[in-house]
Design an enzyme around this catalytic site. Structure first.
Site, PDB file in Angstrom:
ATOM      1  N   THR A 555      27.770  54.275  61.796  1.00 46.93           N
ATOM      2  CA  THR A 555      26.714  53.266  61.647  1.00 46.93           C
ATOM      3  C   THR A 555      26.962  52.508  60.352  1.00 46.93           C
ATOM      4  O   THR A 555      27.915  52.789  59.630  1.00 46.93           O
ATOM      5  CB  THR A 555      25.326  53.927  61.517  1.00 46.93           C
ATOM      6  OG1 THR A 555      25.248  54.578  60.238  1.00 46.93           O
ATOM      7  CG2 THR A 555      25.105  54.959  62.612  1.00 46.93           C
ATOM      8  N   VAL A 609      37.999  51.057  54.008  1.00 46.34           N
ATOM      9  CA  VAL A 609      38.823  49.953  53.503  1.00 46.34           C
ATOM     10  C   VAL A 609      39.953  49.684  54.484  1.00 46.34           C
ATOM     11  O   VAL A 609      40.705  50.595  54.835  1.00 46.34           O
ATOM     12  CB  VAL A 609      39.432  50.312  52.122  1.00 46.34           C
ATOM     13  CG1 VAL A 609      40.297  49.158  51.606  1.00 46.34           C
ATOM     14  CG2 VAL A 609      38.351  50.661  51.113  1.00 46.34           C
ATOM     15  N   LEU A 613      43.963  50.868  58.695  1.00 40.17           N
ATOM     16  CA  LEU A 613      45.163  50.910  57.835  1.00 40.17           C
ATOM     17  C   LEU A 613      45.107  52.116  56.904  1.00 40.17           C
ATOM     18  O   LEU A 613      44.043  52.459  56.393  1.00 40.17           O
ATOM     19  CB  LEU A 613      45.235  49.638  56.980  1.00 40.17           C
ATOM     20  CG  LEU A 613      45.478  48.317  57.697  1.00 40.17           C
ATOM     21  CD1 LEU A 613      45.467  47.174  56.675  1.00 40.17           C
ATOM     22  CD2 LEU A 613      46.800  48.339  58.443  1.00 40.17           C
ATOM     23  N   GLY A 664      33.305  40.273  66.850  1.00 37.19           N
ATOM     24  CA  GLY A 664      33.104  41.591  66.232  1.00 37.19           C
ATOM     25  C   GLY A 664      33.853  41.784  64.927  1.00 37.19           C
ATOM     26  O   GLY A 664      34.051  42.906  64.473  1.00 37.19           O
ATOM     27  N   LYS A 682      34.510  47.437  48.899  1.00 39.60           N
ATOM     28  CA  LYS A 682      35.818  48.018  49.206  1.00 39.60           C
ATOM     29  C   LYS A 682      36.669  48.201  47.949  1.00 39.60           C
ATOM     30  O   LYS A 682      37.293  49.242  47.759  1.00 39.60           O
ATOM     31  CB  LYS A 682      36.560  47.135  50.216  1.00 39.60           C
ATOM     32  CG  LYS A 682      35.947  47.201  51.607  1.00 39.60           C
ATOM     33  CD  LYS A 682      36.618  46.202  52.535  1.00 39.60           C
ATOM     34  CE  LYS A 682      35.994  46.289  53.933  1.00 39.60           C
ATOM     35  NZ  LYS A 682      36.429  45.169  54.770  1.00 39.60           N
ATOM     36  N   GLY A 797      38.305  44.956  63.474  1.00 37.85           N
ATOM     37  CA  GLY A 797      38.379  45.081  64.936  1.00 37.85           C
ATOM     38  C   GLY A 797      38.033  46.504  65.340  1.00 37.85           C
ATOM     39  O   GLY A 797      38.356  47.466  64.642  1.00 37.85           O
TER      40      GLY A 797
END
Ligand code: ADP
Ligand code: ASP
Ligand code: MG
Length: 815
Positions: A555, A609, A613, A664, A682, A797
């Site tokens: 969430t 972050v 990745l 999104g 981040k 994404g």
């Protein structure tokens, strides 16, 4: 000759008894056999209940008695042919009438002595053996009934009598020498004292009856027929993965049964062991299965741990005080006081300082123990040499057992690590001198978890089960469930991980399924779920108390982030997609890190972050291996990158932001992205992970938004300002064009200081060619000085974010 014993479930009703008779018919073709039977399953308990009720003048005893009558009469009705039925019914009714009169007597005199208990419970086996022998004689010629009380002689310790072995052995062997029948049926459990009064051999004692007979006649084998397919690696009712042990030694079987493996009554082993009679445990309901063979040697010497057992309802007594140090005799007096009062000591540990002695007993005796021990030491207590006896209740013992543990190092290490990793607190430890048994006293509530964890550790080394609890099953969470579903088999086979989703919740509903939610239908199930509540979600996970539990937050909710510490404190690992916890106050972030260390639970947040990745993981590896980060330069907003890569003089800024949201790439509230707050969070997380103590307010945020947009109250208002301020945005674009540059939203960290803001990036810079929603992170460190370590790729994404979460799950699984 063979001795076969059939337990309560095996003879619970006419249908089951028919199965027993089939087994006996086929056996009797090959061997002479003695058959020992228990009471119809549950009868002994009902008899005791009826006796207690009658003694307490509770008329409900009549109801219980009537149930006993009905069960026996029904069994006769179904089992016995018409020819004999009336005669058998008459005999059964005569016995039941006698029972009724004793119960009426109890009702009048209100006294239920152990002697009377034995008189009453003996009806269970006397009735069952009579009915079974009558049924058997319908198809097997040369079958007969023998009352065990005529053979087994005991002392007068009613309800738990000690057998007089010599006389008993003689009685049994001379009886069977004379008897020529193919099958002799005998009631288990019952015996007599020298005054011909009925005694019994203790609960579960029919096994022992059979062993006494097997030993006296030197049977070829003693077969214990029950409702499970042997002695299992752990109680199969509690540990689903448990399996029958093929072969085991007498000592191991004895140890397991002493420590709670109810399938075999502990005294049973001894008579068989003395005459080296193999014991075979078989399943009446699956007679073709191999079962467990108990012999002198056992098998599979290589396997150090053979089984795990447990005893419930244990209390721990601690006697302690400085007055005990160096003074001999304290333990002796403690144990004498307990033994004089028939209090059974199950486990003993003593601290090497002699400052305390700790013993485990059954909870039912703890009151009595407190009384007699405090009385024994009344003088020392009054002089404050020792403290009054300390009692801790609601405990249990778990024990790992194996003959060969002594030849293997590190078993106890593995045992306690498995318990510790699952947050099972160990209150006391004992290791038998034979090193055949290591026992731990734990809290009652942890039994199932402890058994499962130990079983997993010693018998399922291969497969590790991860129990996932996922909050937030919208876009990313839903995709994560799908990815897990597709990958489950692969993980099982290749990484030996059994990943199951035990709980899920969205903002409205939640569901739990201990065996794992069906991932094909989770959505429909969730709609029918319970009303969602963060507290109830946590309480349920705690209550389920499963090993390797993992809480996953998908969430962006602050209240959920606040619950992490509760999970970590229960040694439940946390995986967060939600950035709020790691970017809130430094002290909160630090607390979570500390709790994770203290409670040995992981706290992972790779997706905070750069989505999937491997940014944080890489950074952690640098730091852990001794490198030091000097500077970080990064484009960390997939959404802003998407927006500035698509925004040009032919498109409107407003429309591009709308599109980014529709696809999104933005947070649900796009202002969090466009204001730069998301990027600031981040870089804050990266700086913290690099070892710097920073807070959000320390990060310089030069917003590119006009004042009107920054001040917009709602998302709709915000979108309106993007339209009215279009010229502001096109100016930004034009300026970059004129300078042969690209607009990028950049986060920087240099020498302890961090900033975020929109920059014009020239052609030479590695950021210049960043496409679509990609992220890029440049780490400059003491080792990467001239050329940075670069991580680049899709940074937003749902698919890649879910995959980052999945990566964290697997990292945890492989720990
Ligand atoms: P019976 O009535 O046939 O004597 P019991 O109820 O006394 O049967 O013993 C069988 C039961 O023992 C099983 O149903 C199982 O619940 C329990 N049990 C506990 N530990 C073990 C174990 N390690 N292996 C097999 N059964 C066990
Ligand atoms: N019927 C007795 C009991 O329930 C003995 C036995 O079944 O072994 O304890
Ligand atoms: Mg039994």
């Amino acid at each position: 000759m063979k001795v076969l014993k059939f337990g309560g479930t095996s003879v619970a009703n006419a249908e089951n008894i028919s199965k027993v008779i089939k087994i006996l018919e086929s056996e009797s073709k090959k061997n002479k056999i003695a058959v020992v039977v228990s009471a119809l399953g549950g009868t002994t308990d009902m008899l005791i209940e009826a006796g207690n009720l009658a003694t307490n003048k509770d008329e409900k005893y009549i109801e219980v008695f009537q149930n006993i009558v009905n069960r026996h009469i029904n069994t006769v009705e179904e089992l016995i042919d018409n020819k004999n039925k009336q005669a058998v019914l008459n005999e059964v009714n005569t016995k039941l009438e006698e029972l009724k009169q004793i119960l009426q007597g109890l009702y009048l005199i209100n006294e239920f002595s152990n002697k009377t208990i034995d008189k009453i419970v003996s009806f269970g086996e006397l009735l069952s053996s009579y009915i079974i022998s009558e049924a058997l004689q319908q198809t097997v010629k040369n079958a007969s009934l023998k009352d065990s009380r005529e053979l087994i002689l005991t002392d007068s310790t009613f309800t738990n009598a000690t057998v007089k072995i010599k006389e008993t052995t003689t009685n049994i062997s001379s009886f069977f020498k004379k008897n020529k029948d193919k099958i002799v049926v005998l009631p288990g459990f019952v015996s007599r004292n020298k005054n011909n009064e009925t005694t019994t051999l203790g609960r579960g004692g029919s096994d022992y009856t059979a062993a006494l007979i097997a030993s006296a006649v030197k049977a070829d084998v003693l077969e214990i027929w029950t409702d499970v397919s042997g002695m299992y690696t752990a109680n199969p009712k509690l540990v689903k993965q448990a399996f029958p042990i093929e072969e085991i030694s007498y000592q191991e079987a004895m140890e397991l049964s002493h420590f709670g493996a109810k399938v075999l009554y502990p005294p049973t082993v001894h008579p068989a062991l003395q005459k080296k009679i193999p014991i075979l445990i078989k399943n009446t309901f699956s007679p073709d299965e191999k079962g467990t063979l108990i012999t002198k040697k056992g098998k599979d010497k290589k396997q150090p741990v053979k089984g795990i057992s447990h005893i419930e309802n244990i209390a721990l007594l601690t006697l302690e005080g400085n007055g005990m140090v160096g003074v001999p005799g304290f333990s002796k007096r403690l144990f004498s006081a307990l033994s004089r009062n028939n209090i059974n000591v199950v486990l003993i540990t003593q601290a090497s300082s002699e400052h305390s002695i700790c013993v485990g007993i059954f909870s039912s005796e703890s009151k009595k123990a407190k009384h007699v021990v405090d009385e024994e030491f009344v003088y020392e207590i009054s002089k404050k040499k020792i403290k009054p006896l300390l009692i801790e209740d609601s405990l249990a013992i778990v024990a790992v057992v194996g003959d060969n543990m002594k030849n293997h190092q590190g078993i106890s290490g593995r045992m306690f690590r498995a318990l510790g990793n699952n947050n099972v607190n160990v209150r006391a430890i004992a290791q038998g001198a034979s090193e055949r048994n290591i026992s731990a006293v734990i809290s009652h509530k942890d039994i199932k978890k402890a058994l499962t964890a130990l079983h997993n550790r010693f018998f399922e080394k291969q497969i590790k089960t991860l129990n996932l609890f996922i909050v937030g099953v919208g876009n990313v969470g839903g995709i994560l469930l799908n990815q897990i579903k597709k990958q489950q088999d692969y993980l099982n086979e290749n990484l030996l991980l059994n990943v199951r989703v035990v709980g899920i919740s969205n903002s409205k509903k939640m569901i739990f399924e201990e065996e794992g939610i069906n991932l094909n239908t989770w959505n429909e199930q969730l709609q029918k779920g319970k009303k969602q509540s963060h507290k109830l979600f946590f309480d349920t996970i705690k209550e389920l108390n499963l090993s390797n539990s993992i809480f996953i937050d998908v969430t962006a909710n602050e209240d959920v982030a606040k619950t992490y510490k509760n999970y970590l404190r229960e040694s439940i690992s946390v995986i967060a997609c939600n950035k709020i916890a790691c970017s809130s106050k430094y002290s909160d972030y630090k607390e979570l890190k500390d709790l994770s260390r203290k409670y040995n639970a992981s706290f992972l947040f790779e997706t905070n972050v750069g989505a999937g990745l491997p940014v944080i993981n890489t950074l952690n590896n640098l730091i852990n291996s001794g490198d030091k980060v000097t500077s970080i330069q990064a484009v960390l907003s997939g959404s802003l990158n998407f927006i500035f890569n698509n925004f040009n003089d032919t498109s409107s800024f407003h429309d591009i932001v709308k599109q980014a949201q529709a696809e999104g790439y933005t947070e649900p509230d796009p202002r969090i992205d466009l204001s730069g707050v998301d990027v600031a969070r981040k870089i804050l997380i990266l700086a913290r992970e690099a070892g710097y103590k920073l807070d959000l307010k320390d990060i310089k945020n030069q917003s590119f938004l006009p004042k009107e947009s920054l001040e917009a109250k709602t998302v709709d208002d915000f979108y309106n300002t993007l339209k009215t301020e279009e010229s502001h945005f096109s100016e930004l674009y034009k300026s970059a064009q004129n300078n042969d540059s690209q607009l990028k939203y950049v986060a920087e960290f240099n020498n302890g200081k961090a900033s975020v803001g929109l920059k014009e990036i020239d052609k030479e810079h590695p950021f210049y060619n960043l496409k679509g929603k990609d992220n890029i992170v440049l780490f400059f460190t003491e080792r990467y000085t001239e050329q940075p370590l670069i991580i680049k790729g899709a940074g937003a994404g749902a698919e890649v974010t879910a995959s980052g979460l999945f990566g964290d799950i697997i990292t945890l699984g492989r720990n």
